[in-house]
Design an enzyme around this catalytic site. Structure first.
Site, PDB file in Angstrom:
ATOM      1  N   ARG A   1       0.950  -0.981   0.063  1.00  0.00           N
ATOM      2  CA  ARG A   1      -0.072  -0.109   0.233  1.00  0.00           C
ATOM      3  C   ARG A   1       0.910   1.293   0.047  1.00  0.00           C
ATOM      4  NH1 ARG A   1      -3.631   2.277   4.702  1.00  0.00           N
ATOM      5  NH2 ARG A   1      -5.126   3.748   3.392  1.00  0.00           N
TER       6      ARG A   1
ATOM      7  N   HIS B   1       0.418   4.343  -2.704  1.00  0.00           N
ATOM      8  CA  HIS B   1       0.217   5.927  -2.111  1.00  0.00           C
ATOM      9  C   HIS B   1       1.427   6.809  -2.519  1.00  0.00           C
ATOM     10  CE1 HIS B   1      -3.464   5.430   0.703  1.00  0.00           C
ATOM     11  NE2 HIS B   1      -3.374   4.363  -0.058  1.00  0.00           N
TER      12      HIS B   1
ATOM     13  N   ASP C   1       8.386   8.503  -6.298  1.00  0.00           N
ATOM     14  CA  ASP C   1       9.508   9.328  -5.935  1.00  0.00           C
ATOM     15  C   ASP C   1       9.939   9.321  -4.290  1.00  0.00           C
ATOM     16  OD1 ASP C   1       7.681  10.849  -4.929  1.00  0.00           O
ATOM     17  OD2 ASP C   1       8.165  12.599  -6.097  1.00  0.00           O
TER      18      ASP C   1
ATOM     19  N   ASN D   1      -3.679   9.285   3.891  1.00  0.00           N
ATOM     20  CA  ASN D   1      -2.392   8.490   4.332  1.00  0.00           C
ATOM     21  C   ASN D   1      -2.198   8.151   5.761  1.00  0.00           C
ATOM     22  OD1 ASN D   1      -1.355   8.120   1.640  1.00  0.00           O
ATOM     23  ND2 ASN D   1      -0.286  10.138   1.799  1.00  0.00           N
TER      24      ASN D   1
ATOM     25  N   HIS E   1      -6.121  -5.444  -2.993  1.00  0.00           N
ATOM     26  CA  HIS E   1      -7.022  -5.574  -1.969  1.00  0.00           C
ATOM     27  C   HIS E   1      -7.321  -7.065  -1.519  1.00  0.00           C
ATOM     28  CE1 HIS E   1      -8.851  -1.435  -2.442  1.00  0.00           C
ATOM     29  NE2 HIS E   1      -7.658  -1.296  -1.643  1.00  0.00           N
TER      30      HIS E   1
END
Length: 353
Positions: free
Chosen positions: A72, A76, A84, A104, A205
């Site tokens: 995850r 994200h 990056d 987050n 998921h």
């Protein structure tokens, strides 16, 4: 969470080897961004991949949830400002970092720590040559593998951004779990991902946990008619009221194994989020869901290709960015804070595809 038997053993060695071969073949046919290569650290850190794999395997034995956490984290990162490692940066005097943005806040602290621990091991072995963004890509792949999913090659050579994205960038880059398929497709089209990528990447998921608040709108004040009644009843045992601060597994069938049961759940109207279940309701994505539910190898093949594409979104290469000495902080002497996307583009940031 219940610690199931070793996922790879449950899936069977023969099945895994077939999926690995197929996924590797498809990945080789996928475009690799200039500046990245599959042997980038061949001379500077030849054991880089084995060091990351060893760490993830050991961490997984102690905490099976670390796999979903690391996967995850890579998602994200890539969906906001590109791959990056900006999601790893702590906030600064100019404001909170990406990790403080609402989408987050539920990222696992253990995953953030794991990335820095891997960074330390790599520096001891090779010096400061492996980027935090490459660590994220490798750790995500290895998390999939240790959970029973496909092996695939990861092109390396990313560099780390010295700037984190704004709260607004995070919110626009990470659509909420209440998003229907058309909104998700529009969002992914901006970063050159398509319907096949959406369906395959959503298959992540198949492992991990979800907070009640992320799907409570499907239970209260009345049940979403797209949700199976028995599944809704099951969820209410963990999430009995709005605002319940608990978590449940993403995949009701095999929560600790990376397999195609996520798609079987959707066919059976047992998808957790709107963004999950709508994949089976939508005419564009339904055939892919049905295909992956019936054929795990097809899912594994497409997942490998889609991860390769996602892992190259707006990467920094060559002299761009930096190799962070601490994945949570920009190197000393670097200007802190957020720069608008337009400024980064003007600085010749490479955008793939």
């Amino acid at each position: 969470m219940d610690r199931a038997a070793t996922p790879v053993a449950l899936l069977g060695a023969a099945m895994v080897m077939v999926a690995v071969a197929a996924a590797a073949a498809d990945v080789k046919q996928t475009q690799v961004v200039s500046g990245l290569s599959f042997d980038f650290y061949k001379s500077s850190c030849p054991k880089a991949e084995s060091i990351v794999r060893s760490f993830v395997e050991n961490a997984f034995r102690r905490d099976i949830g670390i796999a979903a956490g690391l996967l995850r984290l890579h998602f994200h990162d890539c969906f906001v400002q590109g791959c990056d490692a900006s999601v790893l940066l702590d906030g600064s005097a100019t404001g909170p970092g990406e990790k403080e943005a609402p989408p987050n806040l539920t990222l696992r602290p253990s995953a953030f720590k794991a990335v820095n621990d891997i960074r330390d091991r790599l520096e001891k072995a090779c010096g400061p040559v492996v980027s935090c963004s490459d660590i994220l890509a490798l750790a995500a792949r290895d998390s999939v593998v240790v959970s029973g999913g496909p092996e695939y090659k990861v092109p390396l050579g990313r560099r780390d951004s010295a700037h984190f994205a704004s709260r607004e960038d995070v919110l626009s880059g990470l659509p909420p779990p209440s998003s229907p398929v058309p909104a998700l497709l529009d969002n992914l089209a901006k970063i050159n991902l398509d319907a096949a990528d959406l369906v395959a990447l959503s298959g992540g998921h198949t492992i991990g946990l979800a907070h009640c608040t992320s799907f409570e709108g499907r239970l209260f004040p009345r049940q979403d008619p797209a949700m199976k009644v028995s599944f809704a009843r099951h969820l209410r045992r963990t999430c009995p009221a709005v605002g319940t601060d608990r978590r449940t597994v993403n995949d009701i069938r095999t929560p600790n194994i990376f397999d195609n049961m996520y798609y079987v759940n959707l066919v059976n109207r047992e998808g957790l989020f709107v963004s999950d279940q709508d994949l089976f309701a939508n005419e564009t994505t339904r055939p892919l869901v049905a295909k992956f539910a019936a054929d795990q190898s097809a899912f594994f093949d497409q997942f490998a290709v889609s991860m390769l594409k996602m892992g190259q979104i707006s990467v920094l290469t060559g002299s761009q960015g930096q190799i962070r000495q601490n994945c949570s902080a920009r190197n000393s002497g670097t200007v802190a804070g957020h720069l608008p996307w337009s400024v980064l583009e003007a600085a010749d940031r490479f955008v793939p595809y």
